[in-house]
Design an enzyme around this catalytic site. Structure first.
Site, short mmCIF file in Angstrom:
data_model
loop_
_atom_site.label_atom_id
_atom_site.label_comp_id
_atom_site.label_asym_id
_atom_site.label_seq_id
_atom_site.Cartn_x
_atom_site.Cartn_y
_atom_site.Cartn_z
N HIS A 110 110.63 -5.73 76.17
CA HIS A 110 110.52 -5.88 77.62
C HIS A 110 109.34 -6.79 77.90
O HIS A 110 108.33 -6.74 77.23
CB HIS A 110 110.31 -4.52 78.28
CG HIS A 110 110.67 -4.51 79.74
ND1 HIS A 110 111.97 -4.38 80.17
CD2 HIS A 110 109.93 -4.63 80.85
CE1 HIS A 110 112.01 -4.41 81.49
NE2 HIS A 110 110.77 -4.57 81.94
N ASP A 188 111.51 4.76 89.28
CA ASP A 188 111.06 3.37 89.11
C ASP A 188 111.94 2.42 89.91
O ASP A 188 111.45 1.47 90.50
CB ASP A 188 111.04 2.95 87.64
CG ASP A 188 110.65 1.48 87.52
OD1 ASP A 188 109.55 1.14 87.97
OD2 ASP A 188 111.44 0.67 87.02
N ARG A 195 107.69 -2.15 95.67
CA ARG A 195 106.57 -3.01 95.24
C ARG A 195 106.91 -4.48 95.49
O ARG A 195 106.05 -5.27 95.88
CB ARG A 195 106.27 -2.81 93.74
CG ARG A 195 105.61 -1.49 93.43
CD ARG A 195 105.62 -1.22 91.94
NE ARG A 195 104.94 -2.23 91.17
CZ ARG A 195 105.29 -2.61 89.94
NH1 ARG A 195 106.33 -2.07 89.34
NH2 ARG A 195 104.61 -3.54 89.31
N SER A 210 105.98 1.36 85.20
CA SER A 210 107.32 0.85 85.51
C SER A 210 108.04 0.43 84.23
O SER A 210 109.17 0.86 83.94
CB SER A 210 107.20 -0.34 86.47
OG SER A 210 108.39 -1.07 86.53
N LYS A 214 111.19 3.03 82.07
CA LYS A 214 112.56 2.58 81.75
C LYS A 214 112.78 2.55 80.24
O LYS A 214 113.81 2.96 79.72
CB LYS A 214 112.79 1.15 82.26
CG LYS A 214 113.07 1.04 83.73
CD LYS A 214 113.47 -0.37 84.11
CE LYS A 214 112.35 -1.36 84.07
NZ LYS A 214 111.47 -1.38 85.22
N1 URA Z 1 108.83 -5.38 84.53
C1 URA Z 1 109.04 -4.12 85.02
O1 URA Z 1 110.01 -3.47 84.67
N2 URA Z 1 108.15 -3.61 85.88
C2 URA Z 1 107.04 -4.28 86.28
O2 URA Z 1 106.27 -3.75 87.05
C3 URA Z 1 106.84 -5.59 85.77
C4 URA Z 1 107.74 -6.11 84.90
#
Ligand code: URA
Length: 450
Positions: A110, A188, A195, A210, A214
């Site tokens: 990620h 989230d 956000r 965040s 996930k």
């Molecule tokens: N990717 C995400 O899933 N969340 C964030 O806050 C920034 C990048």
């Protein structure tokens, strides 16, 4: 409640019943008090965190209240204990997938958010072609950064809305799925969208929780993070990005998911394209064995980390780009999710170019200027749930250090709404230059952590 729980040192709130605790013992809590505590620089208790995340997920805490709390967190920050508990509460807000019975080496990556960051698109098939499996919960655009799901939806018919059964089936049949988080960390999903429109994206605790909520819920057995640093990243300084990386690596490891991170440069956009369909087109070039050198370099660096983390060795990820096996895996993945790569990718009906007044060498290009131009063209959102323009974006014709001739096109801007072109051109102003010598760019991969 044990001491370990009270101090948030155990991460899995749901499995230890704290959700119930939040409801039973949280009846004395109310949103204004939680907001006030953080606004005034206090530390939120585990019970307050569990209560507010659970309440927001179930619609009992209002958007206005969560927005105020997010801004207070943005301004005041969080202790490591608060970040740990906030992340655990977000994981506990939904399901946690477990695909270990499939017997596959499940690994994922990620990114913390970049400009022109299309890396997931070539990376997943490369890793797949090398023998690992990827359950990838991907996101939509956030703030000035693009989202993998928005990009992939420019492929006709592609859907990221997969049920858990479909994800499981796809993993066992083709080894990967790229899906909207859905029932994973629903807290989230709501907070992310809030956000995006409340200027609260650039916060270390909010980014860390965040990303990790996930990733911890999606069922990967190991994780590689691409933590961005520089003008186009949410956190600008290398010190902040290092702290973010260390925080996320610690979160992953303490959850039992071996996690490592690459710290990578985000001062200038990745590749020659920033937007949605334009980034898919560029990813296809990479999968066809070509594409921009920086996109290929980062794809291969992350692939090497993922394969190492998954315990897959003896394969050369670069070979999968040369011999077409990564492209083959990509086609299978997209087809499995309804996408039709034989249909043309959309491109904005209107365009405008920026040309060089004089010749020389392309200087540095400010990732944030290009990101804001793409956003103004319609590639990102200004309100929650709004559609993005799939064909909106910026094509960079000359990357930093490349020779430029007078009169040559340097940027092309695409949009379906021509009234956006003026503002987008304004964003690019001052974000690039043509000079006499090549700029000093520094390394793309700055460091390895974890
Ligand atoms: N990717 C995400 O899933 N969340 C964030 O806050 C920034 C990048």
């Amino acid at each position: 409640m044990s001491d370990a729980r009270r101090h948030g040192s155990h991460l899995d709130a749901r499995h230890h019943g704290s959700h119930l605790d939040a409801r039973h013992h949280g009846s004395h809590l109310d949103a204004p008090s939680v907001i006030r505590t953080k606004r005034d620089g206090g530390i939120l208790t585990d019970a307050a965190i569990d209560w507010v995340i659970d309440g927001y997920t179930r619609g009992l805490v209002a958007d206005e209240q969560m927005s105020a709390l997010l801004m207070a967190i943005f301004l005041r920050g969080m202790t490591p204990g608060e970040i740990t508990r906030w992340t655990a509460a977000m994981v506990a807000s939904g399901e946690r997938f477990d695909f270990t019975d499939l017997g596959l080496p499940l690994v994922d990556k990620h990114s913390t958010g970049g400009v022109g960051d299309k890396i997931t698109i070539p990376l997943v098939p490369v890793v797949l072609a090398c023998g690992a499996a990827v359950p990838q919960a991907a996101g939509r655009g956030l703030g000035h950064t693009g989202g993998t799901l928005d990009k992939l939806e420019s492929i006709a018919g592609f859907t990221p809305e997969l049920s858990k059964t479909q994800i499981r089936q796809q993993l066992s049949e083709i080894g990967a799925a790229i899906f909207a988080a859905g029932d994973l960390a629903p807290a989230d999903r709501k907070i992310y969208a809030l956000r995006d429109i409340t200027a609260t994206t650039e916060s270390l605790p909010l980014i860390a929780s965040s990303v990790m909520s996930k990733k911890l819920a999606e069922g990967a057995q190991s994780l590689v993070l691409d933590v961005k640093s520089g003008r186009g990243a949410f956190l600008k300084t290398e010190a902040e990005s290092r702290e973010l990386a260390a925080t996320m690596v610690a979160l992953g490891n303490s959850y039992g998911v071996p996690t490592r991170a690459l710290l990578t440069d985000m001062n200038r956009p990745l590749g020659y394209t920033v937007g949605n369909s334009v980034e898919v087109a560029e990813s296809l070039e990479v999968l066809a064995g070509g594409g921009p050198a920086d996109v290929v370099e980062l794809t291969l660096a992350l692939a090497a980390e993922m394969l190492d983390a998954a315990g897959v060795d003896g394969v050369d990820p670069a070979q999968t780009l040369r011999d077409g096996t990564a492209m083959d895996r990509f086609r299978r993945l997209i087809a499995a999710q309804g996408g039709d790569l034989s249909r043309p990718l959309p491109i904005g009906a209107h365009n405008e170019t920026v040309t060089a007044a004089a010749g020389g060498v392309m200087g540095d290009i400010d990732a944030m200027a290009v990101a804001m131009a793409a956003w103004r063209l319609g590639a990102g959102r200004a309100a929650p749930g709004h559609p993005v323009q799939l064909g909106a974006g910026v094509r960079i014709h000359r990357r930093p250090g490349e020779p430029v001739a007078a009169g040559e096109t340097l940027f092309t801007l695409y949009t379906d709404t021509p009234e956006r072109l003026g503002a987008a051109l304004g964003e690019l102003d001052g974000g690039w230059s043509v000079g006499a010598a090549a700029p000093d760019l520094g390394p793309l991969v700055i460091d390895h952590l974890g």
